[in-house]
Design a protein around this motif. Structure first.
Motif, PDB file in Angstrom:
ATOM      1  N   THR A 172       0.834  -1.146   0.152  1.00 26.70           N
ATOM      2  CA  THR A 172      -0.166  -0.078   0.101  1.00 26.70           C
ATOM      3  C   THR A 172       0.914   1.252  -0.111  1.00 26.70           C
ATOM      4  N   THR A 173       2.015   1.151   0.424  1.00 22.83           N
ATOM      5  CA  THR A 173       2.963   2.081   0.178  1.00 22.83           C
ATOM      6  C   THR A 173       4.492   1.575   0.174  1.00 22.83           C
ATOM      7  N   ALA A 174       5.434   2.507  -0.204  1.00 23.37           N
ATOM      8  CA  ALA A 174       6.741   1.847  -0.729  1.00 23.37           C
ATOM      9  C   ALA A 174       7.387   1.465   0.918  1.00 23.37           C
TER      10      ALA A 174
ATOM     11  N   LYS B  67      12.248  -5.367  -4.655  1.00 19.12           N
ATOM     12  CA  LYS B  67      12.980  -4.341  -5.053  1.00 19.12           C
ATOM     13  C   LYS B  67      11.701  -3.287  -5.714  1.00 19.12           C
ATOM     14  N   HIS B  68      10.856  -3.892  -6.423  1.00 22.63           N
ATOM     15  CA  HIS B  68       9.908  -3.133  -7.176  1.00 22.63           C
ATOM     16  C   HIS B  68       9.213  -2.026  -6.492  1.00 22.63           C
ATOM     17  N   VAL B  69       8.956  -2.470  -5.079  1.00 23.67           N
ATOM     18  CA  VAL B  69       7.970  -1.670  -4.307  1.00 23.67           C
ATOM     19  C   VAL B  69       8.890  -1.007  -3.008  1.00 23.67           C
TER      20      VAL B  69
ATOM     21  N   PRO C 291       9.321  -5.974   2.719  1.00 24.34           N
ATOM     22  CA  PRO C 291       7.976  -6.728   2.905  1.00 24.34           C
ATOM     23  C   PRO C 291       7.203  -6.869   4.224  1.00 24.34           C
ATOM     24  N   GLU C 292       7.770  -6.319   5.231  1.00 26.42           N
ATOM     25  CA  GLU C 292       7.102  -6.442   6.373  1.00 26.42           C
ATOM     26  C   GLU C 292       5.845  -5.304   6.572  1.00 26.42           C
ATOM     27  N   ALA C 293       5.805  -4.361   5.393  1.00 28.56           N
ATOM     28  CA  ALA C 293       4.946  -3.390   5.425  1.00 28.56           C
ATOM     29  C   ALA C 293       3.953  -3.899   4.486  1.00 28.56           C
TER      30      ALA C 293
END
Length: 311
Positions: free
Chosen positions: A8-10, A46-48, A13-15
């Motif tokens: 949902t934001t940059a 890496k993409h996000v 993965p924990e986010a």
């Protein structure tokens, strides 16, 4: 109801968020796939990882999957031809593969090689198409000897197999613990670290025609520049800064020419796997809801094979 991972934001993965969502009926040119395994790749995170131009959130995570078709849009054929509900398939260069079910463009879907398990098949094409492009852009030819940095990684193992099939001799760098893996796929292992230059010269016993870098270290680039006469036959997928200053090749899957090549080679790679000529070592699988844990393991840098998420 289906479930999938989204960013949902940059961030790391924990986010990411694991949420329920509705899978739309496939339109013309689409199929719906029940996912049996999703491939886990560094590019997924890496993409996000950071904000950048053109990246709009929320972003569904995951580029490649293996599963079975549950619905087919009208007047639709998949990338490898006709398909029926229940057919086992792989899909690559999609968005949102970390899911239980997903509707995807049918052109990106190919019959799953029966020789591979779902976790193996879900990891075939990202590494495989990258490896194929690396060999292609440096013009590696039968009878040549080339240097491969990072030979025991996922891309490196695919390079070894594809090169061996073409009669290309590969000197592959790795830690000594991974030498058996390199030999298994036809490569000649050498240990990276101090003294690499001399060890490669000794192992090669002849001039090197090209060098492929999958690690991005200064050692890898410096050794390649020293041993390969033509910098246009040195290629990296990891050291983009050094590539620019040294005049060597660097291509990423997001570049148009690279994307086109990787799309075109998918059918060839699935055929090789079907014939038993291309295998995918898998180190570990995780339940789909443990995607962050899978990426923590991947981030150790030495997973010893591919990782898959299992819904």
């Amino acid at each position: 109801m289906a479930q999938h991972w989204i960013a949902t934001t940059a961030g790391a993965p924990e986010a990411w968020t694991f949420e329920e969502y509705d899978v739309a009926e496939p339109a013309e040119g689409e199929v719906t796939i029940r996912v049996h395994a999703a491939g886990v790749n560094p590019a997924d995170a890496k993409h996000v990882a950071a904000p950048r131009a053109g990246l709009e959130f929320p972003v569904p995570i995951g580029y490649e999957i293996s599963g079975e078709i549950t619905a087919i849009g009208p007047r639709t054929r998949i990338g490898s031809g006709d398909a029926e509900i229940g057919d086992e398939v792989v899909a690559f260069r999609i968005y949102g593969g970390y899911a239980t079910d997903i509707a995807v463009p049918a052109a990106k879907v190919f019959a799953k090689p029966t020789t591979l398990t779902h976790p193996e098949a879900a990891n075939l094409l990202l590494a495989g198409t990258t490896a194929a492009e690396m060999l292609s852009v440096v013009g590696a030819a039968p009878g040549e000897t080339i240097l491969l940095h990072g030979a025991s990684g996922a891309v490196g193992v695919s390079v070894l197999q594809q090169a061996h099939l073409r009669g290309i001799r590969v000197i592959g760098t790795a830690s000594e613990e991974r030498f058996a893996e390199i030999r298994r796929f036809g490569g000649i292992p050498v240990r990276y670290g101090v003294g690499l230059l001399d060890r490669v010269r000794q192992a090669a016993g002849a001039p090197l025609s090209a060098a492929l870098d999958a690690v991005g270290t200064d050692e890898a680039i410096d050794t390649s520049l020293e041993l390969v006469a033509d910098p246009r036959r040195i290629f990296t997928i990891a050291a983009f800064g050094r590539a620019s200053e040294a005049g060597i090749l660097a291509i990423a899957g997001s570049m148009p020419a690279s994307a086109t090549f990787r799309d075109e080679v998918r059918g060839e790679l699935t055929a090789l796997a079907q014939n038993g000529d291309l295998v995918v070592p898998v180190a570990r699988t995780y339940p789909l809801d443990q995607a962050p844990e899978a990426h923590r393991f991947l981030a150790t840098g030495h997973p010893g094979g591919k990782i898959a998420l299992i819904p």
